[in-house]
Design an enzyme around this catalytic site. Structure first.
Site, mmCIF file in Angstrom:
data_model
loop_
_atom_site.group_PDB
_atom_site.id
_atom_site.type_symbol
_atom_site.label_atom_id
_atom_site.label_comp_id
_atom_site.label_asym_id
_atom_site.label_seq_id
_atom_site.Cartn_x
_atom_site.Cartn_y
_atom_site.Cartn_z
ATOM 1 N N ALA A 10 -45.363 -29.881 -8.143
ATOM 2 C CA ALA A 10 -44.168 -29.849 -9.367
ATOM 3 C C ALA A 10 -43.615 -30.905 -10.081
ATOM 4 O O ALA A 10 -42.944 -30.982 -11.051
ATOM 5 C CB ALA A 10 -43.284 -29.086 -8.476
ATOM 6 N N GLY A 11 -43.992 -32.180 -9.544
ATOM 7 C CA GLY A 11 -43.254 -33.100 -9.929
ATOM 8 C C GLY A 11 -43.725 -33.763 -11.211
ATOM 9 O O GLY A 11 -44.704 -33.212 -11.687
ATOM 10 N N ARG A 15 -43.590 -41.958 -14.352
ATOM 11 C CA ARG A 15 -44.122 -43.401 -14.670
ATOM 12 C C ARG A 15 -45.333 -43.175 -15.430
ATOM 13 O O ARG A 15 -45.903 -44.133 -15.802
ATOM 14 C CB ARG A 15 -44.266 -44.108 -13.263
ATOM 15 N N GLN A 75 -41.557 -23.735 -8.747
ATOM 16 C CA GLN A 75 -40.525 -24.567 -8.076
ATOM 17 C C GLN A 75 -39.628 -25.019 -9.281
ATOM 18 O O GLN A 75 -39.859 -25.915 -9.882
ATOM 19 C CB GLN A 75 -40.807 -25.729 -7.143
ATOM 20 N N TYR A 103 -50.748 -33.311 -1.287
ATOM 21 C CA TYR A 103 -50.050 -33.813 -2.682
ATOM 22 C C TYR A 103 -51.018 -33.460 -3.690
ATOM 23 O O TYR A 103 -52.146 -34.181 -3.668
ATOM 24 C CB TYR A 103 -49.529 -35.194 -2.597
ATOM 25 N N GLY A 140 -42.719 -43.672 3.379
ATOM 26 C CA GLY A 140 -41.948 -43.212 4.814
ATOM 27 C C GLY A 140 -42.765 -43.595 5.823
ATOM 28 O O GLY A 140 -43.788 -43.909 5.821
ATOM 29 N N ASN A 359 -95.045 -30.488 -28.622
ATOM 30 C CA ASN A 359 -94.830 -31.741 -29.449
ATOM 31 C C ASN A 359 -94.059 -31.901 -30.454
ATOM 32 O O ASN A 359 -94.466 -31.300 -31.373
ATOM 33 C CB ASN A 359 -96.503 -32.576 -29.361
ATOM 34 N N ALA A 362 -91.413 -36.957 -34.683
ATOM 35 C CA ALA A 362 -89.976 -37.698 -35.058
ATOM 36 C C ALA A 362 -89.297 -37.100 -36.192
ATOM 37 O O ALA A 362 -89.664 -36.727 -36.930
ATOM 38 C CB ALA A 362 -90.514 -39.178 -35.363
ATOM 39 N N SER A 387 -93.667 -34.594 -38.066
ATOM 40 C CA SER A 387 -92.454 -35.353 -38.149
ATOM 41 C C SER A 387 -91.666 -34.884 -39.376
ATOM 42 O O SER A 387 -92.195 -34.496 -40.072
ATOM 43 C CB SER A 387 -92.860 -36.684 -38.541
HETATM 44 C C1 UD1 Z 1 -43.493 -38.776 -0.193
HETATM 45 C C2 UD1 Z 1 -42.889 -38.682 1.399
HETATM 46 C C3 UD1 Z 1 -43.134 -40.105 1.820
HETATM 47 C C4 UD1 Z 1 -44.569 -40.612 1.981
HETATM 48 C C5 UD1 Z 1 -45.253 -40.502 0.357
HETATM 49 C C6 UD1 Z 1 -46.600 -40.873 0.345
HETATM 50 C C7 UD1 Z 1 -41.164 -37.029 1.457
HETATM 51 C C8 UD1 Z 1 -39.808 -36.846 1.653
HETATM 52 N N1 UD1 Z 1 -41.469 -38.263 1.562
HETATM 53 O O1 UD1 Z 1 -42.543 -39.539 -0.914
HETATM 54 O O2 UD1 Z 1 -42.926 -40.095 3.289
HETATM 55 O O3 UD1 Z 1 -44.815 -41.826 2.259
HETATM 56 O O4 UD1 Z 1 -44.978 -39.131 -0.331
HETATM 57 O O5 UD1 Z 1 -47.040 -40.721 -0.985
HETATM 58 O O6 UD1 Z 1 -41.925 -36.226 1.622
HETATM 59 N N2 UD1 Z 1 -42.973 -32.788 -5.227
HETATM 60 C C9 UD1 Z 1 -42.906 -31.271 -5.562
HETATM 61 N N3 UD1 Z 1 -41.496 -30.758 -5.460
HETATM 62 C C10 UD1 Z 1 -40.483 -31.834 -5.590
HETATM 63 C C11 UD1 Z 1 -40.744 -33.049 -4.880
HETATM 64 C C12 UD1 Z 1 -42.100 -33.476 -4.983
HETATM 65 O O7 UD1 Z 1 -43.781 -30.574 -5.815
HETATM 66 O O8 UD1 Z 1 -39.404 -31.352 -5.432
HETATM 67 C C13 UD1 Z 1 -44.202 -33.002 -5.172
HETATM 68 C C14 UD1 Z 1 -44.714 -34.307 -6.214
HETATM 69 O O9 UD1 Z 1 -45.301 -33.684 -7.424
HETATM 70 C C15 UD1 Z 1 -46.036 -34.902 -5.369
HETATM 71 C C16 UD1 Z 1 -45.372 -34.752 -3.921
HETATM 72 O O10 UD1 Z 1 -44.744 -33.506 -3.996
HETATM 73 O O11 UD1 Z 1 -47.082 -34.283 -5.682
HETATM 74 C C17 UD1 Z 1 -44.635 -36.042 -3.291
HETATM 75 O O12 UD1 Z 1 -43.617 -36.259 -4.189
HETATM 76 P P1 UD1 Z 1 -42.907 -37.513 -4.529
HETATM 77 O O13 UD1 Z 1 -41.683 -37.502 -4.991
HETATM 78 O O14 UD1 Z 1 -44.071 -38.585 -4.873
HETATM 79 O O15 UD1 Z 1 -42.635 -38.313 -2.996
HETATM 80 P P2 UD1 Z 1 -42.351 -39.778 -2.262
HETATM 81 O O16 UD1 Z 1 -41.288 -40.000 -2.674
HETATM 82 O O17 UD1 Z 1 -43.469 -40.392 -3.010
#
Ligand code: UD1
Ligand code: MG
Length: 451
Positions: A10-11, A15, A75, A103, A140, A359, A362, A387
């Site tokens: 969902a993110g 970047r 979401q 993910y 984490g 065949n 060309a 050809s």
């Molecule tokens: C997360 C982990 C962290 C881990 C890291 C590895 C948590 C709280 N933290 O952090 O421990 O080391 O990944 O890369 O889980 N997403 C949603 N909805 C949301 C938030 C995120 O779908 O509300 C999805 C994002 O699109 C992404 C994935 O979840 O695919 C991870 O989210 P991201 O925000 O990158 O988590 P990190 O802060 O990297």
């Protein structure tokens, strides 16, 4: 134990600096999301649920294009990874197996690693995938006590001693569905980011007297893509791995680093790939083939003994039977070329069927497009196309037939016939000499005029 695959996608991926949702950026010709789905698919999941948010319609289309059975849940606000998993509760309410969370932006987890997690699940309620990373990274942290995982602490919330732990969370987690949703209910968003963390499930499990553990994998498998430069690194990592696998399977790459593969490229044993070859999606090459330098293939099948290139372009719908030769500057599209046929130079063969051992000379062109519609060309067995023949489709040339070079063929040519479709040659004795004299005299006069 049956498994449901949950993919968080969902993110926004700020970047990436893109109008497109992050998980739809491609690696080896397929969206990252599809790589993650493919990785999860190796566990034969009974269900697949993708959590979409940013660009949800496009994410849904991509998920369903890969797996029409996949469910996509929305979401609307991205309140954290735990919140994202909670969104799947309704879709999975009649499912009581295990849930594995992946993910969408972490495309490279290996099947063996997921298998190891499944094995560890036999003795623990929650299994997390961890990896060793440099302590400067903001992942984490996995707090272990022997084999037991006590908690995951997000970097932003961690004290210095916790930040010094190098065993990090990849994000991949496995737990029984009912347990996972219960544990998520026990979490809150009282932390540095104000989000519901999936990672808090571990502490919640320990509080309830359940056990958790971590399985470890190589950092390359957990590589997350957050920027265009990560995307390029992920692409390079994929290519290196895919070339290595093909070489282990018996394919020769003269210069591996110059060959680009797609996520689904299949190449048989003892096939040789020369430098600078590009494989777009959906290409299968059988054994004992040679793909010569600078060729571009997509949606094509090359059978045993084929020779393609240099500088050939095989487009979608190309089917080459055994021992077919396609030479330099030849383009094929939607073309079935039977055993032993040769198209050696400078030709376009589109919407066509070419018979055994035919065949194609060309410069032959199948004129398949009239500006509105596409038409078919059929060429028989052992036919010889002179050809520079223009085959104006729809048209057919029979078995053992021949066309004279330079012909514009608009009518069917029956078996064994010769089609001559060009102006008759007329020779004028001495005319060339006279013409040269005339022209040279004219030029001399012009030069003199300028002096
Ligand atoms: C997360 C982990 C962290 C881990 C890291 C590895 C948590 C709280 N933290 O952090 O421990 O080391 O990944 O890369 O889980 N997403 C949603 N909805 C949301 C938030 C995120 O779908 O509300 C999805 C994002 O699109 C992404 C994935 O979840 O695919 C991870 O989210 P991201 O925000 O990158 O988590 P990190 O802060 O990297
Ligand atoms: Mg991340």
């Amino acid at each position: 134990m049956s498994i449901a695959l949950v993919i968080l996608a969902a993110g926004k991926g700020t970047r990436m600096n893109s109008d497109m949702p992050k998980v739809l950026h491609e690696i080896a010709g397929a969206p990252m999301l599809v790589h993650a789905m493919k990785a999860g698919a190796t566990l034969n999941p009974e269900r697949t649920v993708v959590v979409a948010g940013h660009g949800a319609d496009a994410v849904e289309a991509a998920a369903k294009a890969y797996d029409p059975e996949a469910q996509v849940v929305l979401q609307e606000e991205q309140n954290g990874t735990g919140h994202a998993v909670m969104m799947t509760r309704e879709a999975l309410k009649d499912f009581d197996g295990d849930i594995i969370v992946l993910y969408g932006d972490t495309p490279f987890v290996r099947p063996e690693t997921l298998e190891n997690m499944v094995k560890a699940r036999a003795s623990h309620a929650v299994v997390v995938l961890g990896f060793e990373a440099d302590t400067s990274e903001k992942y984490g942290r996995l707090v272990m006590d022997g084999d037991m995982l006590e908690a995951i602490v997000e970097y932003a919330d961690a004290r210095d001693d916790i930040r010094n732990i190098s065993f990090c969370n990849s994000g991949v987690m496995l737990a029984k569905s009912s347990v996972l949703f219960d544990l998520l209910d026990a979490t809150n968003n009282d932390n540095a980011s104000g989000e519901y963390y999936l990672t808090d499930v571990v502490k919640a499990a320990r509080d309830k007297g359940l056990t958790a553990t971590a399985v470890s994998c190589d950092e390359s498998e957990t590589m997350g893509v957050n920027s265009r430069s990560h995307l390029a690194e992920a692409e390079a990592a994929f290519q290196t791995r895919a070339r290595g696998e093909l070489m282990a399977d018996g394919v020769t790459f003269v210069d591996p680093n110059s060959v680009w593969l797609s996520f689904d490229t299949v190449i048989g044993r003892d096939t040789v790939i020369e430098p600078n070859v590009f494989f777009g999606p959906d290409v299968t090459v059988e054994s004992g083939v040679r793909i010569r330098a600078f060729s571009h293939l997509e949606g094509a099948h090359v059978s045993r003994g084929g020779i393609v290139g240099p500088y050939a372009r095989l487009r979608p719908g190309t089917e080459l039977a055994e021992d077919v030769k396609i030479g330099n500057f030849v383009e094929t599209k939607n073309a079935i070329i039977d055993e032993g046929a040769k198209v050696n130079h400078l030709s376009y063969i589109g919407d066509a069927q070419v018979g055994e051992k035919a065949n194609i000379g060309a410069g032959t062109i199948t004129c398949n497009y009239d500006g509105v519609m596409k038409h078919k060309t059929t060429i028989g067995k052992n036919a010889f196309i002179g050809s520079n023949t223009m085959l104006v489709a729809p048209v057919s040339v029979g078995d053992d037939a021949m066309t004279a070079s330079g012909s514009v063929v608009t009518k069917p040519v029956e078996d064994g016939a010769l089609a001559l479709a060009r102006a008759q040659q007329v020779n004028k004795p001495n005319m060339a000499r006279k013409l040269f004299e005339m022209l040279r005299a004219k030029k001399a006069k012009q030069v003199k005029g300028k002096e």
